[in-house]
Design a protein around this motif. Structure first.
Motif, short mmCIF file in Angstrom:
data_model
loop_
_atom_site.label_atom_id
_atom_site.label_comp_id
_atom_site.label_asym_id
_atom_site.label_seq_id
_atom_site.Cartn_x
_atom_site.Cartn_y
_atom_site.Cartn_z
N GLN A 155 43.18 -0.60 -13.80
CA GLN A 155 42.01 -1.38 -14.21
C GLN A 155 40.73 -1.02 -13.46
OE1 GLN A 155 42.50 -2.71 -17.29
NE2 GLN A 155 41.67 -4.65 -16.61
N LYS A 156 40.83 -0.73 -12.18
CA LYS A 156 39.62 -0.49 -11.39
C LYS A 156 39.28 0.99 -11.24
CE LYS A 156 40.16 -4.74 -8.75
NZ LYS A 156 40.36 -5.31 -7.41
N ARG B 258 21.34 -0.35 -17.02
CA ARG B 258 22.03 -0.37 -18.32
C ARG B 258 23.43 0.24 -18.23
NH1 ARG B 258 18.82 4.26 -18.54
NH2 ARG B 258 19.75 6.04 -19.62
N HIS B 259 23.61 1.16 -17.29
CA HIS B 259 24.92 1.79 -17.12
C HIS B 259 25.93 0.80 -16.53
CE1 HIS B 259 23.04 5.49 -18.25
NE2 HIS B 259 22.16 5.36 -17.27
N ASN C 115 29.68 5.63 -12.87
CA ASN C 115 30.21 5.18 -11.58
C ASN C 115 31.68 5.57 -11.42
OD1 ASN C 115 29.90 4.06 -9.05
ND2 ASN C 115 30.28 1.96 -9.72
N ALA C 116 31.99 6.80 -11.82
CA ALA C 116 33.36 7.30 -11.70
C ALA C 116 33.78 7.25 -10.24
CB ALA C 116 33.46 8.73 -12.23
N ASN C 117 35.01 6.83 -10.00
CA ASN C 117 35.52 6.81 -8.63
C ASN C 117 36.63 7.84 -8.41
OD1 ASN C 117 37.42 5.35 -10.09
ND2 ASN C 117 37.12 3.44 -8.96
N GLU D 128 30.91 -2.35 -17.24
CA GLU D 128 31.56 -3.66 -17.15
C GLU D 128 32.31 -4.01 -18.43
OE1 GLU D 128 28.32 -6.23 -15.99
OE2 GLU D 128 28.58 -5.74 -13.87
N LYS D 129 32.00 -3.34 -19.53
CA LYS D 129 32.66 -3.57 -20.80
C LYS D 129 33.92 -2.72 -20.98
CE LYS D 129 28.47 -4.88 -23.27
NZ LYS D 129 27.59 -4.59 -24.42
#
Length: 152
Positions: A82-83, A135-136, A103-105, A141-142
């Motif tokens: 999920q994260k 906006r990103h 915001n790829a981790n 978050e979606k």
């Protein structure tokens, strides 16, 4: 800035993994290596991607790097968490956008499709790029489905 970085690879990514780890250590980053290390065997990438992704998801690493032949299977596996936002990255411009807009981790590197002399540029770009937000942020978050979401 110094980061804690988890890294995992299958047999196709051993050379890249070693190259990346040497580079990251030389820059002062902390490494947790979940990758495969013997050249003579073939292994299944999920066995090394799952612990790498989990380590990032629970906050024991800031970022992850996963490596397999095409990068696709590794990214698909990592994105089950999920994260995690794992991006398939094959050039530094994609690494930039993966961090800046998504915001790829975790980055997933396709060992069979990137020259070794380019892989460090990709990792370096990924680590030095910040998330733009705005906006990103609303868009990412979606991404995760909630328990009662109906994707229809």
């Amino acid at each position: 800035m110094k980061f804690k970085i988890a890294i995992g690879s299958d047999h196709t990514g051993i050379d890249y993994k070693c190259l990346i780890i040497d580079f990251l250590i030389s820059k002062g980053h902390q490494i947790k290596d979940f990758g495969f290390s013997r050249y003579e065997d073939q292994v299944d990438y999920p066995d090394f991607v799952h612990p790498t992704a989990k380590f990032v998801e629970i906050g024991k690493a800031d970022f992850g790097i996963i490596i397999c032949g095409s990068g696709n299977g590794a990214a698909m596996t990592a994105n089950k968490y999920q994260k995690i936002r794992a991006a398939l990255v094959w050039k530094k411009e994609i690494a930039f956008l993966a961090r800046r807009h998504n915001n790829a981790n975790i980055i997933s590197i396709p060992a069979r499709f990137i020259d070794k002399d380019k892989v460090i540029e990709i990792v370096e770009m990924f680590l030095k790029t910040g998330f733009e937000g705005g906006r990103h942020k609303i868009r990412i978050e979606k991404i995760p489905l909630k328990n009662n979401d109906n994707p229809q």
